[in-house]
Design an enzyme around this catalytic site. Structure first.
Site, PDB file in Angstrom:
ATOM      1  N   GLU A 136      16.349  10.167  -5.564  1.00 35.91           N
ATOM      2  CA  GLU A 136      16.631   9.614  -4.042  1.00 35.91           C
ATOM      3  C   GLU A 136      17.901   9.809  -4.282  1.00 35.91           C
ATOM      4  O   GLU A 136      18.792   9.705  -2.809  1.00 35.91           O
ATOM      5  CB  GLU A 136      16.028   9.058  -3.939  1.00 35.91           C
ATOM      6  CG  GLU A 136      15.764   8.132  -3.134  1.00 35.91           C
ATOM      7  CD  GLU A 136      15.358   6.826  -3.194  1.00 35.91           C
ATOM      8  OE1 GLU A 136      15.099   6.321  -1.975  1.00 35.91           O
ATOM      9  OE2 GLU A 136      14.967   6.341  -4.485  1.00 35.91           O
TER      10      GLU A 136
ATOM     11  N   ARG B 107       5.002  13.081  -5.065  1.00 41.10           N
ATOM     12  CA  ARG B 107       4.373  11.541  -4.544  1.00 41.10           C
ATOM     13  C   ARG B 107       3.823  11.414  -3.080  1.00 41.10           C
ATOM     14  O   ARG B 107       2.629  10.558  -2.766  1.00 41.10           O
ATOM     15  CB  ARG B 107       4.751   9.636  -5.079  1.00 41.10           C
ATOM     16  CG  ARG B 107       5.722   9.248  -3.903  1.00 41.10           C
ATOM     17  CD  ARG B 107       6.971   7.838  -4.613  1.00 41.10           C
ATOM     18  NE  ARG B 107       5.567   6.853  -5.298  1.00 41.10           N
ATOM     19  CZ  ARG B 107       5.233   5.809  -3.944  1.00 41.10           C
ATOM     20  NH1 ARG B 107       6.257   6.410  -2.906  1.00 41.10           N
ATOM     21  NH2 ARG B 107       4.267   5.477  -4.609  1.00 41.10           N
TER      22      ARG B 107
ATOM     23  N   ARG C 215       5.115  -5.372   6.301  1.00 47.35           N
ATOM     24  CA  ARG C 215       5.568  -3.588   6.287  1.00 47.35           C
ATOM     25  C   ARG C 215       3.566  -4.354   5.585  1.00 47.35           C
ATOM     26  O   ARG C 215       3.713  -4.437   4.164  1.00 47.35           O
ATOM     27  CB  ARG C 215       6.066  -3.069   5.796  1.00 47.35           C
ATOM     28  CG  ARG C 215       7.361  -3.228   6.757  1.00 47.35           C
ATOM     29  CD  ARG C 215       8.421  -2.433   6.459  1.00 47.35           C
ATOM     30  NE  ARG C 215       8.728  -3.409   5.274  1.00 47.35           N
ATOM     31  CZ  ARG C 215       9.313  -3.106   3.763  1.00 47.35           C
ATOM     32  NH1 ARG C 215       9.666  -1.467   4.214  1.00 47.35           N
ATOM     33  NH2 ARG C 215       9.509  -3.999   2.871  1.00 47.35           N
TER      34      ARG C 215
ATOM     35  N   ASP D 141      17.184   0.809   4.198  1.00 46.11           N
ATOM     36  CA  ASP D 141      16.572  -0.213   3.369  1.00 46.11           C
ATOM     37  C   ASP D 141      16.783   0.147   2.373  1.00 46.11           C
ATOM     38  O   ASP D 141      16.158   0.313   1.505  1.00 46.11           O
ATOM     39  CB  ASP D 141      14.996  -0.050   4.192  1.00 46.11           C
ATOM     40  CG  ASP D 141      14.584   1.664   4.364  1.00 46.11           C
ATOM     41  OD1 ASP D 141      15.424   2.635   3.612  1.00 46.11           O
ATOM     42  OD2 ASP D 141      13.197   1.906   3.832  1.00 46.11           O
TER      43      ASP D 141
END
Length: 511
Positions: free
Chosen positions: A474, A120, A256, A290
């Site tokens: 991930e 992606r 952000r 994060d």
């Protein structure tokens, strides 16, 4: 030739940006900031002002008329589950490689080809790339490693730091400074220490960025901040008389752009000034962790995030390594005085390292809250960084190894923290980069059996998920091996950069 100024989409299209991000047009805040404009900024804004109050106006249609919405980077690749995991990863390198391309929306073009984490993504990520490089080296794709080092060197020249990723909305921050390890890896691959000298100017830029001394004005600002009795200036934190340790810090105190709605929500829940919350969220993103209980004041709730109050043990170990590489590069370049100055800076950091990061009570390295003047109660796998960079005494390494063996080692690998908060960098998740740093750090102090057990547990977990799903993901649940898949905040893809890289590097090791 005039240098291009890159602006973040929230700055380019203020009211339109906010309407889109709060309007629920896309399920993911990152989608719009990656859109490519079909017209000039002025035309888009003028059209929006003209049309927005029309009774027939549909915002989503306006966006699609004025921007090209990024699709998945559809490669046509389909996992062949008959392949071994290493064969699968090696087939993926071309799928995850992006060629240099011209300016497109928020994308900052790179001079050379590069590898993205997953399908992606159109952009490179800074610290992810080191762990991807480990796999590229195992796959004998060394030219791609050199390309990526060239790209990062270019970013340092152009922007004075390596951004989080090559997007305009990432320019306010960096990520854990792994460039010195990349340069060392390249020098090792080429068997040429002069590579360190070649990249010394960029290594110095990186160092000055973290030390808030990139220019005479910045150095002056730092001196004035210290004279006023302030505790910190950008990423530099003043410790004792004339010492500096470092923190994560973003130049912007705004939400952000790629997580706009989420950041507004977090700030709403907090009773602190919103710009402080936004900066802490951004600094947490810069850390790569994060998010995690490491950055949370109450250890649980995201709205208590206070990343900029914290001296992270892993960041300061990385900067010790950067000082070491700069000392060596200077010596190789015949600049003995410069080498001695870096040796002195490294020695100063090492001299106070234990005072701030070693916790006698737990027998572990921890972060330090310089505002509260206390060590963090959160135990995390960041404690292995001083072992990886050989900063620990034998006694300290023994204590760290003891806790890793008894509380961090799980059936599927090493857990990032011991706290289950719902944040992705906490239990029950394990992440590829931390497995690598822990395994190698333990080996450097002779804990081969423990390191190999951690390696076995992690590798088997990755292989198990691959066999069940045909995917590399991930992050992985390291506690519960009954789960078929790992996890991630992104849609499941055929591969994930650092998972691919670390697994391939571990599989390629000679037993």
């Amino acid at each position: 030739m005039k240098k291009k100024v890159y602006k973040s989409p929230d700055v380019m299209y203020p009211a339109l940006f906010e309407a889109i991000q709060l309007g629920g047009i896309f399920p993911d805040s990152k989608t719009f900031v990656d859109c490519i404009p079909k017209y000039s900024t002025e035309e888009i804004l003028a059209n929006y002002e003209t049309l927005k109050n029309d009774s027939t106006f549909v915002l989503e249609q306006f966006v699609r008329d004025h921007f090209t919405v990024p699709g998945e980077h559809e490669s046509g690749y389909r996992t062949d589950t008959s392949l071994r995991a290493d064969q699968h990863i090696n087939k993926l390198w071309p799928v995850l490689t992006r060629e240099p391309e011209g300016d497109g929306g928020s994308l900052i073009p790179m001079p050379k080809s590069y590898v993205v984490p997953g399908g992606r993504f159109g952009e490179i990520y800074y610290w992810d790339s080191y762990f991807t490089m480990l796999g590229l080296h195992a796959a004998k794709e060394d030219s791609l490693i050199e390309n990526m080092v060239v790209n990062f060197a270019q970013l340092l020249r152009d922007f004075g730091h390596i951004p989080n990723g090559n997007r305009s909305y990432y320019l306010g921050r960096s990520q854990p400074p792994f460039f010195s390890l990349m340069v060392e890896l390249l020098a090792d691959i080429k068997k040429d220490e002069q590579i360190l000298v070649q990249y010394m100017p960029q290594l110095q830029i990186e160092y000055q960025y973290w030390m808030a001394a990139r220019s005479a004005d910045e150095a002056k600002g730092q001196m004035q901040a210290r004279e006023k009795g302030e505790q910190a200036f950008f990423k530099a934190v003043f410790i004792e008389d004339d010492n500096i340790l470092n923190r994560y810090y973003d130049e912007n105190g705004t939400p952000r752009p790629e997580a706009y709605k989420e950041d507004l929500h977090t700030a709403e829940l907090s009773n602190r000034p919103k710009d402080k919350v936004y900066r802490d969220l951004r600094a947490g993103a810069e850390s790569g962790w994060d998010y995690t209980s490491r950055w949370l004041k109450d250890g649980v709730h995201l709205e208590t995030i206070h990343t900029t109050d914290i001296l992270p043990v892993d960041l300061n170990a990385l900067l010790y390594h950067l000082e070491s590489v700069l000392e060596k590069a200077s010596r190789l370049a015949g600049k003995e005085e410069v080498a001695q100055s870096y040796a002195a800076l490294k020695a100063k950091r090492k001299a106070i390292f234990d005072k701030y990061f070693w916790d006698n009570e737990s027998g572990f390295y921890v972060d330090y809250d310089f505002v509260a003047k206390e060590k963090s109660p959160i135990l995390s796998l960041a404690a292995v960084f001083p072992l990886y960079f050989e900063m620990a005494s034998d006694k300290q390494a023994e204590a760290v190894a003891h806790l890793i063996r008894h509380v961090f080692l799980k059936p599927g690998g090493l857990t990032s923290t011991l706290d289950s908060t719902g944040q992705q960098w906490d239990a029950p998740n394990g992440w590829a980069p931390m497995q690598w740093m822990a395994i190698q750090g333990l080996r450097k102090y002779g804990y081969y059996q423990l390191a190999n057990q951690a390696k076995t547990n992690w590798v088997n977990n990755c292989l198990r998920v691959y066999q069940n799903t045909g995917k590399m993901v991930e992050k992985y649940n390291v506690f519960d091996l009954s789960l078929l898949a790992g996890g991630g905040e992104y849609p499941v893809q055929d591969g994930f950069g650092w998972t691919n890289g670390v697994l391939l590097a571990l599989l390629a090791e000679e037993e």
